[in-house]
Write a protein that holds these residues in place. Structure first.
Motif, PDB file in Angstrom:
ATOM      1  N   VAL A 491       0.782  -1.192  -0.102  1.00 57.57           N
ATOM      2  CA  VAL A 491      -0.121  -0.083   0.042  1.00 57.57           C
ATOM      3  C   VAL A 491       0.766   1.518  -0.014  1.00 57.57           C
ATOM      4  N   GLY A 492       1.821   1.263   0.920  1.00 55.67           N
ATOM      5  CA  GLY A 492       2.669   2.440   1.075  1.00 55.67           C
ATOM      6  C   GLY A 492       3.479   2.671  -0.306  1.00 55.67           C
ATOM      7  N   ALA A 493       4.044   1.608  -0.946  1.00 52.21           N
ATOM      8  CA  ALA A 493       4.832   1.882  -2.197  1.00 52.21           C
ATOM      9  C   ALA A 493       4.031   2.291  -3.310  1.00 52.21           C
ATOM     10  N   VAL A 494       2.723   1.665  -3.506  1.00 52.77           N
ATOM     11  CA  VAL A 494       2.022   1.953  -4.645  1.00 52.77           C
ATOM     12  C   VAL A 494       1.439   3.395  -4.514  1.00 52.77           C
ATOM     13  N   LEU A 495       1.248   3.630  -3.186  1.00 55.43           N
ATOM     14  CA  LEU A 495       0.690   5.013  -3.082  1.00 55.43           C
ATOM     15  C   LEU A 495       1.619   6.037  -3.448  1.00 55.43           C
ATOM     16  N   VAL A 496       2.886   5.833  -3.370  1.00 55.55           N
ATOM     17  CA  VAL A 496       3.774   6.742  -3.761  1.00 55.55           C
ATOM     18  C   VAL A 496       3.878   6.664  -5.071  1.00 55.55           C
ATOM     19  N   ILE A 497       4.074   5.512  -5.908  1.00 61.08           N
ATOM     20  CA  ILE A 497       3.863   5.353  -7.144  1.00 61.08           C
ATOM     21  C   ILE A 497       2.739   6.090  -7.839  1.00 61.08           C
ATOM     22  N   THR A 498       1.697   5.857  -7.193  1.00 57.00           N
ATOM     23  CA  THR A 498       0.500   6.735  -7.693  1.00 57.00           C
ATOM     24  C   THR A 498       0.589   8.219  -7.820  1.00 57.00           C
ATOM     25  N   ILE A 499       1.084   8.587  -6.556  1.00 61.39           N
ATOM     26  CA  ILE A 499       1.167  10.109  -6.249  1.00 61.39           C
ATOM     27  C   ILE A 499       2.259  10.831  -7.292  1.00 61.39           C
ATOM     28  N   ALA A 500       3.444  10.162  -7.121  1.00 62.29           N
ATOM     29  CA  ALA A 500       4.317  10.446  -8.057  1.00 62.29           C
ATOM     30  C   ALA A 500       5.023   9.452  -8.831  1.00 62.29           C
ATOM     31  N   PRO A 501       4.554   9.575  -9.999  1.00 61.41           N
ATOM     32  CA  PRO A 501       5.070   8.282 -11.228  1.00 61.41           C
ATOM     33  C   PRO A 501       6.497   8.087 -11.331  1.00 61.41           C
ATOM     34  N   LEU A 502       7.007   9.317 -11.142  1.00 58.10           N
ATOM     35  CA  LEU A 502       8.639   9.660 -11.279  1.00 58.10           C
ATOM     36  C   LEU A 502       9.226   9.447  -9.898  1.00 58.10           C
ATOM     37  N   ALA A 503       8.832   9.068  -8.915  1.00 54.44           N
ATOM     38  CA  ALA A 503       9.388   8.888  -7.629  1.00 54.44           C
ATOM     39  C   ALA A 503      10.436   8.000  -7.970  1.00 54.44           C
ATOM     40  N   SER A 504      11.653   8.297  -6.952  1.00 57.86           N
ATOM     41  CA  SER A 504      12.773   7.711  -6.903  1.00 57.86           C
ATOM     42  C   SER A 504      12.953   6.201  -6.249  1.00 57.86           C
ATOM     43  N   PHE A 505      13.572   5.315  -6.343  1.00 57.08           N
ATOM     44  CA  PHE A 505      13.729   4.311  -5.596  1.00 57.08           C
ATOM     45  C   PHE A 505      13.435   4.475  -4.164  1.00 57.08           C
ATOM     46  N   TRP A 506      14.467   5.438  -3.553  1.00 56.36           N
ATOM     47  CA  TRP A 506      14.268   5.773  -2.099  1.00 56.36           C
ATOM     48  C   TRP A 506      12.840   6.075  -1.681  1.00 56.36           C
ATOM     49  N   ALA A 507      12.171   6.941  -2.597  1.00 60.26           N
ATOM     50  CA  ALA A 507      10.941   7.355  -1.987  1.00 60.26           C
ATOM     51  C   ALA A 507       9.719   6.331  -1.969  1.00 60.26           C
ATOM     52  N   VAL A 508      10.006   5.563  -3.094  1.00 60.47           N
ATOM     53  CA  VAL A 508       9.173   4.220  -2.997  1.00 60.47           C
ATOM     54  C   VAL A 508       9.333   3.561  -1.944  1.00 60.47           C
ATOM     55  N   SER A 509      10.725   3.191  -1.721  1.00 63.15           N
ATOM     56  CA  SER A 509      11.043   2.210  -0.543  1.00 63.15           C
ATOM     57  C   SER A 509      10.619   2.914   0.823  1.00 63.15           C
ATOM     58  N   ALA A 510      10.737   4.246   1.050  1.00 64.32           N
ATOM     59  CA  ALA A 510      10.184   4.785   2.315  1.00 64.32           C
ATOM     60  C   ALA A 510       8.771   4.539   2.235  1.00 64.32           C
ATOM     61  N   GLY A 511       8.051   4.855   1.262  1.00 65.30           N
ATOM     62  CA  GLY A 511       6.765   4.594   1.183  1.00 65.30           C
ATOM     63  C   GLY A 511       6.239   3.078   1.911  1.00 65.30           C
ATOM     64  N   GLY A 512       7.288   2.209   1.279  1.00 63.07           N
ATOM     65  CA  GLY A 512       6.932   0.839   1.690  1.00 63.07           C
ATOM     66  C   GLY A 512       7.180   0.570   3.028  1.00 63.07           C
ATOM     67  N   LEU A 513       8.400   1.161   3.472  1.00 63.44           N
ATOM     68  CA  LEU A 513       8.548   0.886   4.897  1.00 63.44           C
ATOM     69  C   LEU A 513       7.656   1.497   5.939  1.00 63.44           C
ATOM     70  N   LEU A 514       7.094   2.552   5.615  1.00 62.68           N
ATOM     71  CA  LEU A 514       6.055   3.249   6.357  1.00 62.68           C
ATOM     72  C   LEU A 514       4.874   2.370   6.328  1.00 62.68           C
ATOM     73  N   GLY A 515       4.426   2.008   5.039  1.00 65.06           N
ATOM     74  CA  GLY A 515       3.379   1.114   5.023  1.00 65.06           C
ATOM     75  C   GLY A 515       3.409   0.029   5.910  1.00 65.06           C
ATOM     76  N   ALA A 516       4.617  -0.687   6.037  1.00 62.71           N
ATOM     77  CA  ALA A 516       4.838  -1.928   6.625  1.00 62.71           C
ATOM     78  C   ALA A 516       4.500  -1.723   8.169  1.00 62.71           C
ATOM     79  N   VAL A 517       5.333  -0.721   8.669  1.00 62.41           N
ATOM     80  CA  VAL A 517       5.242  -0.367   9.978  1.00 62.41           C
ATOM     81  C   VAL A 517       3.597   0.136  10.195  1.00 62.41           C
TER      82      VAL A 517
END
Length: 721
Positions: A491-517
C-alpha cells in the motif's frame, strides 16, 4: 475427503458460534423447544421481510446513482412507462444490468458461503478462504492469455472447474489436525490463503506475460458490477436459480449433517455424497458470480457469518430452509450496500473505475478481524516441531550441512553472475574483478552484481523473519505476510507510485517501509488484548493483508497503464534496476538483527514449545513475543523495500531448515538465512534467463516453487495429525 472434518456436538439446532472457545465450533441452541410457537415463526418471517425491504430501498437508491443524473421522480416515471427517452436509455442500458448483476452476485455468494461454512463446520469458510474465487479467476485468465475465446456459459464452466479444484484442494489439506480451540479455523484460513496466494502469483504472471491478451482482466479481477449488457445475467441467472433451489432441497440433509457424521449416517444420510453435492453446488454459484462480475471478495464470508450471528437471537433461522434464503438476502444487502456506498463516496463518474470488490473486501477483512478478536486461543496451532522430517542427531553433521549450504550459495551466486540475457564466462568475471574487462562486460556485471546481492540479502531477511514468526506463533505454516507487513508495504509503495509516477527508488522504499510499520502497528495493537495469542494474531494479520491487497488493487486501477505495470511488477517482487546503495536498508537490518536474535535463540526455543514453559522459566510471554515480532517486521519491511513483495520465502526456508538441522534456533536461524538467500537467488536467475531478454519477477517464481512445497507440508501434517 470431507468426512474427516472435525464433528460438532450434536443438537437439533446446531449453529456456528464465534468466541466461547473457537470461531469454528457448533453449539446447539440452548433451551430450544421442540415446537416453534407462532410468535417465533412470525419473528423469523419479519426478519426476512425486513431484509427484502432493505434490498428494495438499496435498489431504488442504486438506480438513481451513476455518471448521468436520474432523480427518483424520473425513475418513477420510467417504471410507470412515462419517462424521458434519455433516462430510460440510461436505466435500461447501464443501471438495470448493474443492479441485476448485484442481485445475482449477492444471492450466489451469500448462499455459497452458508453452504461452505456448513460443510466445513467453520464460520470462516467462504469462496475466498477456500480459494474458490482465486481458482476461478486463474482459470479464466489462463484461457484468455492463450487466446482461447469461449462463450459466456463455457467461461462459467471454466471458472467452475478452476474454483472446484481449488476448494477440493483446500478442504482436503485443511481436514484433520484441527487442534481444537481455533486450530482448525487457523488451519483452514492458512491453507486457503496460501493456495490463493499461489494462484494469484500464477495469475499475475499471465497478466504480465500476456498483457495484450488479458487487457482489462486485472480490473475485472478486483470484482466489478459494471455490465455492458444484460446478457451475462440473463444466461447465468437460471444457473444460479437452479443451484439455489437444489440447495434448498438439500436443506433438511444439511440440518442433519450438522449433528455429526456418525449421527447423520445412522439417520440414513450419505455423508460424503451430501457434502460433495453441496460443495459442488456452492462452487457453481461462486463460479457464476465470478463469470458475471469477477471475484468480488469476502461477501461469501461476511454475509453468512452475520446471518449465523443473528440466528442466535432469531428462533428458526438456524434451519437451513431459512438460513440459505437469509444468506442470499444478506449477500445482496452487502453487495448493493457496498456499491451504493462506493458511489456515494467517490461520486457516480469516479466510482466507475473503482471495483465494488474493493469495498466488499475491506468490509470482509474488518469482519474477519472482529471474529478473530472474539476467538479464544487454545494455545497455538501446532508445534513448531510438528512437521520436522527427521534430522541427524550429530551436531557436527548439522553444522556441516550449514557449511554446505553456504558453499552452495556461493556457487549459485557465481552462476547467477554469469547467466542472464547476456551469457558470460568465468574469465569475464575475473577480468571484471581485476578491472580489465571490456565495456560491455563491465556494464553487464555492474548492473547484475547489485541484483544478485539484492536477491541474497532480501531472501536471507525474509527467511529469518519467517523463522521468528513461526517460532513465536508456534505454527510452521506461518510467514511474515500473515502479519500484514507485505500488504502494508505494498500500500505504501504503490501509493507513492500513484502520487508521484517519477518517484525515486528511495521514495518508493520509504513508502513501503512506512506502510509495513503502519500495518504491523495495527495488527499488534488489535492482537495485544490477548497477549499476542497465536490464532488471533494470525487471523488478524490475514484480515489486514486482505484489506491492504484490496487497497493496492484500487490504487493500481486508478492509475494510467504505465504506472499500473510498474506497481504490478513491484508487487510481484523484482531485483530489476537495483544499485548497491539501495541495498543498505536490508543490509543494516540484517546486521542489527543478527546479534539480537542470537541472544534470543533460547527464548525462541522456549516460545516454540507452549505457553506454560516460558512462564515457568520466567520469560514474559507478551513482551517477548512483541519484541521478537518487531524484529521480524523490521527484517520483512527492509526486504520488501529492497526488492518488492516476495512470497513463500518466509514459509519454505525456515521449515526446510528445521528439517535439515532440527528445531534449535541457534542452527535454524543461520540455515534459514542461507536457504532463503538460495531460493530468491535461484528464482531471480531463472527469471532473467528463462524468457530472456524478457524477465519474470522473482516473487512470482518463488510462489510457483513454494506453493507445491506448502501443499506437501499441509498434506503431510494432515496425515501425521
Amino acid at each position: 475427503m470431507l468426512s474427516s472434518i472435525q464433528r460438532p456436538p450434536a443438537g437439533p439446532d446446531a449453529h456456528l458460534v464465534p468466541g466461547e472457545g473457537t470461531a469454528s465450533r457448533f453449539r446447539p441452541e440452548a433451551g430450544a423447544p421442540a415446537g416453534r410457537p407462532a410468535g417465533r415463526r412470525g419473528l423469523l418471517a419479519a426478519a426476512l421481510a425486513a431484509g427484502l425491504v432493505l434490498i428494495a430501498v438499496l435498489a431504488a437508491i442504486h438506480l438513481t446513482q451513476g455518471s448521468a443524473p436520474v432523480s427518483v421522480a424520473q425513475l418513477w416515471h420510467v417504471i410507470t412507462g412515462g419517462g424521458e427517452e434519455q433516462a430510460t436509455a440510461v436505466l435500461l442500458a447501464s443501471r438495470v444490468p448493474r443492479l441485476l448483476a448485484g442481485l445475482l452476485v449477492g444471492v450466489a455468494l451469500g448462499t455459497a458461503g452458508v453452504v461452505m461454512q456448513t460443510v466445513a463446520r467453520n464460520i470462516l469458510a467462504s469462496p475466498d478462504t477456500l480459494a474458490v474465487n482465486a481458482g476461478a479467476y486463474l482459470a479464466v485468465v489462463a484461457f484468455a492469455a492463450f487466446g482461447i475465446s469461449v462463450p459466456l456459459l463455457t467461461g462459467s464452466l471454466i471458472a467452475f472447474l478452476g474454483g472446484l479444484a481449488a476448494a477440493a484442494l483446500v478442504l482436503g489439506l485443511a481436514a484433520g489436525g484441527g487442534g481444537g480451540n481455533g486450530g482448525g479455523t487457523v488451519r483452514l484460513v492458512l491453507a486457503g490463503s496460501a493456495i490463493a496466494l499461489a494462484f494469484s502469483a500464477l495469475t499475475t504472471m499471465l497478466l504480465l506475460l500476456f498483457a495484450e491478451e488479458t487487457t482489462g482482466l486485472f480490473a475485472w479481477g478486483a470484482g466489478t458490477l459494471g455490465q455492458t449488457s444484460i446478457d451475462g445475467v440473463a444466461q447465468l441467472g437460471p444457473v444460479v436459480l437452479a443451484a439455489f433451489l437444489a440447495l434448498l432441497l438439500l436443506a433438511h440433509k444439511l440440518d442433519i449433517l450438522a449433528l455429526g457424521d456418525d449421527t447423520a449416517s445412522v439417520l440414513g444420510i450419505r455423508v460424503r455424497r451430501t457434502q460433495t453435492t453441496a460443495i459442488v453446488l456452492a462452487v457453481l454459484l461462486s463460479a457464476s458470480a465470478v463469470t458475471v462480475a469477477g471475484p468480488i471478495g469476502f461477501v461469501g464470508l461476511a454475509a453468512p457469518a452475520i446471518v449465523r450471528l443473528l440466528a442466535a437471537r432469531i428462533p428458526g433461522l438456524q434451519r437451513h430452509r431459512a438460513l440459505i434464503p437469509a444468506g442470499a438476502i444478506m449477500g445482496v444487502i452487502v453487495v448493493l450496500g457496498a456499491d451504493v456506498l462506493l458511489r456515494l463516496v467517490f461520486g457516480g463518474s469516479a466510482a466507475v473505475a473503482v471495483p465494488t470488490g474493493v469495498v466488499t473486501t475491506v468490509f470482509g477483512a474488518v469482519f474477519l478481524v472482529i471474529l478473530a478478536r472474539r476467538l479464544t486461543d487454545g494455545g497455538g496451532t501446532g508445534s513448531a516441531g510438528t512437521f520436522a522430517l527427521g534430522t541427524s542427531s550429530r551436531p557436527l553433521t548439522r553444522r556441516l550441512l550449514i557449511v554446505g549450504a553456504g558453499v552452495l550459495l556461493v556457487a549459485v551466486a557465481f552462476a547467477s553472475l554469469l547467466l542472464g540475457d547476456a551469457k558470460l564466462l568465468a574469465g569475464d568475471l575475473l577480468n571484471w574483478a581485476t578491472g580489465q574487462a571490456g565495456p560491455v562486460t563491465e556494464f553487464v556485471l555492474n548492473t547484475r552484481m547489485p541484483r544478485v546481492l539484492a536477491a541474497i540479502l532480501a531472501g536471507a531477511a525474509l527467511a529469518v523473519a519467517g523463522a521468528v514468526v513461526q517460532a513465536v506463533s508456534r505454527n510452521p505454516l506461518a510467514e511474515p505476510a500473515l502479519l500484514g507487513v507485505t500488504g502494508g508495504a505494498g500500500v505504501g509503495a504503490v501509493l507513492v507510485i500513484t502520487i508521484a509516477p517519477l518517484a525515486s527508488f528511495w521514495a518508493v522504499s520509504a513508502g513501503g517501509l512506512l506502510g509495513a510499520v503502519a500495518a504491523a502497528v495495527i495488527v499488534f495493537g488489535l492482537a495485544a488484548a490477548g497477549g499476542f495469542a497465536q490464532s488471533r494474531l494470525i487471523l488478524i494479520g490475514i484480515g489486514v493483508s486482505a484489506a491492504a491487497g484490496a487497497i493496492v488493487s484500487m490504487l493500481i486501477i486508478a492509475t494510467d497503464p504505465y504506472n499500473a505495470a510498474k506497481a504490478l511488477t513491484w508487487m510481484s517482487g523484482s531485483t530489476y534496476g537495483r544499485t548497491l546503495p539501495q541495498l543498505l536498508p536490508v543490509l543494516v537490518a540484517l546486521v542489527l538483527a543478527a546479534p539480537i536474535l542470537a541472544g534470543a535463540r533460547r527464548d525462541l526455543d522456549v516460545l516454540a514449545q507452549d505457553d506454560d514453559t516460558p512462564r515457568i522459566l520466567g520469560v514474559p510471554l507478551g513482551r517477548t513475543r512483541l519484541w521478537l515480532l518487531s524484529v521480524a517486521v523490521a527484517l520483512s519491511a527492509a526486504a520488501v523495500a529492497a526488492v518488492g513483495v516476495i512470497g513463500f520465502v518466509g514459509l519454505v526456508a525456515p521449515h526446510a531448515a528445521r528439517a535439515l538441522v532440527g528445531g534449535r534456533h541457534a542452527l535454524v536461524l543461520p540455515m534459514s538465512a542461507l536457504l532463503g538467500a538460495l531460493l530468491v537467488c535461484v528464482a531471480d536467475t531463472l527469471g532473467r534467463t528463462v524468457i530472456a531478454p524478457g524477465q519474470l519477477p522473482a516473487g512470482l517464481l518463488t510462489a510457483v516453487v513454494g506453493a507445491p512445497y506448502f501443499v506437501w507440508l499441509l498434506w503431510r501434517s494432515r496425515r501425521t495429525s
